[in-house]
Design an enzyme around this catalytic site. Structure first.
Site, PDB file in Angstrom:
ATOM      1  N   GLU A  55      12.020  -1.534   4.707  1.00  9.62           N
ATOM      2  CA  GLU A  55      11.193  -0.589   4.442  1.00  9.62           C
ATOM      3  C   GLU A  55      12.662   0.517   4.044  1.00  9.62           C
ATOM      4  O   GLU A  55      13.535   0.836   3.531  1.00  9.62           O
ATOM      5  CB  GLU A  55      11.254   0.550   5.767  1.00  9.62           C
ATOM      6  CG  GLU A  55       9.791  -0.237   6.161  1.00  9.62           C
ATOM      7  CD  GLU A  55       8.447   0.906   5.271  1.00  9.62           C
ATOM      8  OE1 GLU A  55       8.821   1.407   4.803  1.00  9.62           O
ATOM      9  OE2 GLU A  55       7.135  -0.020   5.717  1.00  9.62           O
ATOM     10  N   ASP A  99       0.955  -1.195  -0.060  1.00  8.69           N
ATOM     11  CA  ASP A  99       0.549   0.099   0.185  1.00  8.69           C
ATOM     12  C   ASP A  99       0.941   1.094  -0.190  1.00  8.69           C
ATOM     13  O   ASP A  99       2.037   1.169   0.038  1.00  8.69           O
ATOM     14  CB  ASP A  99      -1.251   0.013   1.005  1.00  8.69           C
ATOM     15  CG  ASP A  99      -0.553   0.224   2.534  1.00  8.69           C
ATOM     16  OD1 ASP A  99       0.654  -0.667   2.870  1.00  8.69           O
ATOM     17  OD2 ASP A  99      -0.524   0.954   3.531  1.00  8.69           O
ATOM     18  N   ASP A 133       9.358   3.719  -1.382  1.00  9.18           N
ATOM     19  CA  ASP A 133       8.262   3.365   0.062  1.00  9.18           C
ATOM     20  C   ASP A 133       6.979   2.600  -0.206  1.00  9.18           C
ATOM     21  O   ASP A 133       5.629   2.976  -0.848  1.00  9.18           O
ATOM     22  CB  ASP A 133       8.159   4.391   1.026  1.00  9.18           C
ATOM     23  CG  ASP A 133       7.103   4.054   2.332  1.00  9.18           C
ATOM     24  OD1 ASP A 133       7.295   2.928   2.844  1.00  9.18           O
ATOM     25  OD2 ASP A 133       6.747   5.139   2.876  1.00  9.18           O
ATOM     26  N   GLU A 137      -0.290  -0.617   5.647  1.00 11.53           N
ATOM     27  CA  GLU A 137       1.430  -0.098   6.865  1.00 11.53           C
ATOM     28  C   GLU A 137       0.528   1.175   6.641  1.00 11.53           C
ATOM     29  O   GLU A 137       0.977   2.010   8.091  1.00 11.53           O
ATOM     30  CB  GLU A 137       2.145  -0.585   5.928  1.00 11.53           C
ATOM     31  CG  GLU A 137       3.612  -1.038   7.055  1.00 11.53           C
ATOM     32  CD  GLU A 137       4.397   0.342   7.708  1.00 11.53           C
ATOM     33  OE1 GLU A 137       4.971   0.973   8.096  1.00 11.53           O
ATOM     34  OE2 GLU A 137       3.364   1.907   6.173  1.00 11.53           O
ATOM     35  N   HIS A 195       6.445   9.495   0.567  1.00 14.23           N
ATOM     36  CA  HIS A 195       5.420  10.097   0.983  1.00 14.23           C
ATOM     37  C   HIS A 195       5.520  11.697   0.275  1.00 14.23           C
ATOM     38  O   HIS A 195       4.830  12.597   0.786  1.00 14.23           O
ATOM     39  CB  HIS A 195       5.445  10.688   1.966  1.00 14.23           C
ATOM     40  CG  HIS A 195       5.250   9.447   3.240  1.00 14.23           C
ATOM     41  ND1 HIS A 195       4.726   9.555   3.881  1.00 14.23           N
ATOM     42  CD2 HIS A 195       5.677   7.873   2.631  1.00 14.23           C
ATOM     43  CE1 HIS A 195       4.155   7.825   4.853  1.00 14.23           C
ATOM     44  NE2 HIS A 195       5.084   7.345   3.846  1.00 14.23           N
TER      45      HIS A 195
HETATM   46 ZN   LIG Z   1       6.266   1.829   4.313  1.00 14.81          ZN
END
Ligand SMILES: [Zn+2]
Length: 391
Positions: free
Chosen positions: A171, A76, A107, A142, A360
Site C-alpha cells: 500500500e 483492483d 494504489d 480491496e 483515489h
Molecule cells: Zn490500496
C-alpha cells in the site's frame, strides 16, 4: 520469453487493464502470465457471497521450503470519476516528463510492478534454489466490500497447509517522499449510532411532548468531553468523530419523536471493538442518567487495531529503505484500514509502497524514478531476507 524486469513497463501494462472493483480487467491474467513464465505455480480462485459480486483473486508461489516471504497487494482500483477531470486518460498509462499517470499508479499497481520486477531480477540472479519461498497474494477486492478478497484468499491458502513467515504489503505508505514511512500496524475502526427517543407533539404544547434533541446534544457532548485515551507506544490517541446528526423533521411546529447521531472511532491498541463499545455505553449512560432515553447501535467491526512489534524483519526493511533513499523511515500506525488487518492473522505484516498523495484522485501519478527506487528497495529486501535465511 524475455522476462519483463522493467517496473515502468509492467506498471503501464497493469494500468491499461481497467480493473475497477469488481472487474478483473485483465490485470490478474497479466500477473499470472508473467509469474508462470518465471516458474511460479499460479492459482486463480474466485470467491462469491450472496449480495456481493464474484471476485477473481491470485495466489502464486515459487519454492516449497521456508522461510516464505509473502508479497501481498490488490489489482483492483477505485473508479476514475469524470474522465474530463484527468489531464491524461486514467487507463492509458501515459508517461509525461518522467511521470507515469493512471488509475492505480500508486494504489497500488505501481508497487505490484516494482515487486514483480524485483522478484524476476532476484530469480534471474539466484535461480529457484534461493533458500526459501516467495508467494504473491493478490486480490481484486480491496477497494470494494473486501468480502471476497484477501480474507477468503488467506483462508483458502491456509487450508492447503501453506504457511508464511513475513508479509510485505505494498500500500502507498509515504505521505510526501519515498522512504519516509513504513506502516507497522493500523488503528481499528468502530461505527455507532445513538438514537434518543422522545415523544412527538406540537411546539406550542411542549409539556405534552418530549423533545429528543436536547438529550442528543447532551449525549453527544458527553462523548467528546474527555479524550478516550492519550495514545500508546506506537499509536496516536484514539479519536471519535461525529459524522452526521439527523432529525429529518420538515415541520417547524412539530417536536420530533426521535433524533440520531452517527459516530466513527479510529482506535488504538488500548482497545478492542468490544471494550471500546462498553466504554461508549458507560459514558452515554452516565450522561443520560434517568432523564434521556436512548439506544446505542454498534456496527459489527472487522477492523481491529493491530501492531506488528518492530523486530528483525522491520529492521531489515528499514535498512533497505535507508540504503536506497538515505531516509530513516518512521514506523507508523496512522491512516485508514488496509488488508493488513486480515494478513496479520497469518504472519507478521508490514506495509511499504509508493507516495500516497495522488491516490483515489484524478491524475493519480508516480514519478518513474520512484518506481525504480522502490524496485531497488524490494530487491534489497529479497537479497537480505534470503541470504540471512541461508547463512
Ligand atoms: Zn490500496
Amino acid at each position: 520469453m524475455t522476462r519483463p524486469h522493467d517496473p515502468v513497463a509492467l506498471a503501464r501494462a497493469l494500468i491499461r487493464c481497467p480493473s475497477v472493483t469488481p472487474a478483473e480487467g485483465g490485470a490478474l491474467s497479466l500477473l499470472a502470465q508473467v509469474l508462470t513464465g518465471a516458474g511460479f505455480r499460479v492459482e486463480r480462485p474466485v470467491f462469491e457471497a450472496p449480495g456481493t459480486p464474484a471476485i477473481e483473486n491470485l495466489y502464486a508461489r515459487i519454492g516449497s521450503g521456508g522461510p516464505c516471504l509473502l508479497l501481498a497487494g490488490h489489482t483492483d482500483v477505485v473508479p476514475p470519476g469524470d474522465p474530463a477531470s484527468w489531464t491524461h486518460p486514467p487507463f492509458a498509462g501515459a508517461v509525461v516528463d518522467g511521470v507515469l499517470y493512471g488509475r492505480g499508479a500508486v494504489d497500488m499497481k505501481g508497487a505490484i510492478a516494482c515487486k514483480l520486477a524485483a522478484v524476476l531480477a532476484f530469480l534471474d540472479a539466484c535461480g529457484p534454489g534461493f533458500g526459501g519461498s516467495i508467494a504473491f497474494l493478490i486480490t481484486g477486492d480491496e477497494e470494494g466490500p473486501a468480502i471476497n478478497g484477501t480474507i477468503k484468499l488467506l483462508e483458502w491458502v491456509r487450508a492447503r497447509g501453506e504457511r508464511f513467515d513475513h508479509c510485505l504489503l505494498g500500500e502507498p505508505t509515504n505521505p510526501d517522499t519515498l522512504g519516509e514511512m513504513i506502516k507497522i500496524g493500523r488503528r481499528g475502526s468502530l461505527t455507532g449510532t445513538i438514537t434518543v427517543h422522545g415523544r412527538q407533539g406540537h411546539v406550542a404544547y411542549p409539556h405534552r411532548a418530549e423533545n429528543p434533541i436536547p438529550g442528543l446534544l447532551r449525549l453527544a457532548s458527553a462523548l467528546v468531553a474527555a479524550p478516550l485515551d492519550t495514545g500508546t507506544a506506537h499509536f496516536d490517541a484514539s479519536n471519535l468523530e461525529f459524522t452526521t446528526i439527523d432529525v429529518g423533521n420538515p415541520a417547524t411546529n412539530v417536536i420530533p419523536a426521535s433524533a440520531k447521531a452517527v459516530f466513527n472511532i479510529r482506535f488504538n491498541d488500548e482497545w478492542t471493538a468490544d471494550t471500546l463499545g462498553a466504554e461508549i455505553r458507560r459514558r452515554l449512560e452516565a450522561a443520560a442518567g434517568d432523564v434521556v432515553r436512548f439506544s446505542l447501535d454498534l456496527q459489527p467491526s472487522n477492523s481491529p487495531a493491530f501492531l506488528t512489534v518492530p523486530d528483525a524483519f522491520v529492521d531489515l526493511v528499514s535498512q533497505a529503505i535507508r540504503a536506497e533513499t538515505g531516509l530513516a523511515p518512521k514506523l507508523s500506525t496512522t491512516g485508514g484500514t488496509s488488508d493488513a488487518r486480515f494478513i496479520k492473522e497469518a504472519c507478521p505484516v508490514i506495509e511499504f509502497g509508493l507516495v500516497g498523495q495522488t491516490m483515489h484522485r484524478s491524475d493519480e501519478c508516480v514519478p518513474v524514478a520512484d518506481l525504480a527506487r522502490l524496485t531497488a528497495i524490494y530487491a534489497r529486501v529479497l537479497d537480505t531476507y534470503f541470504s540471512r535465511a541461508s547463512s
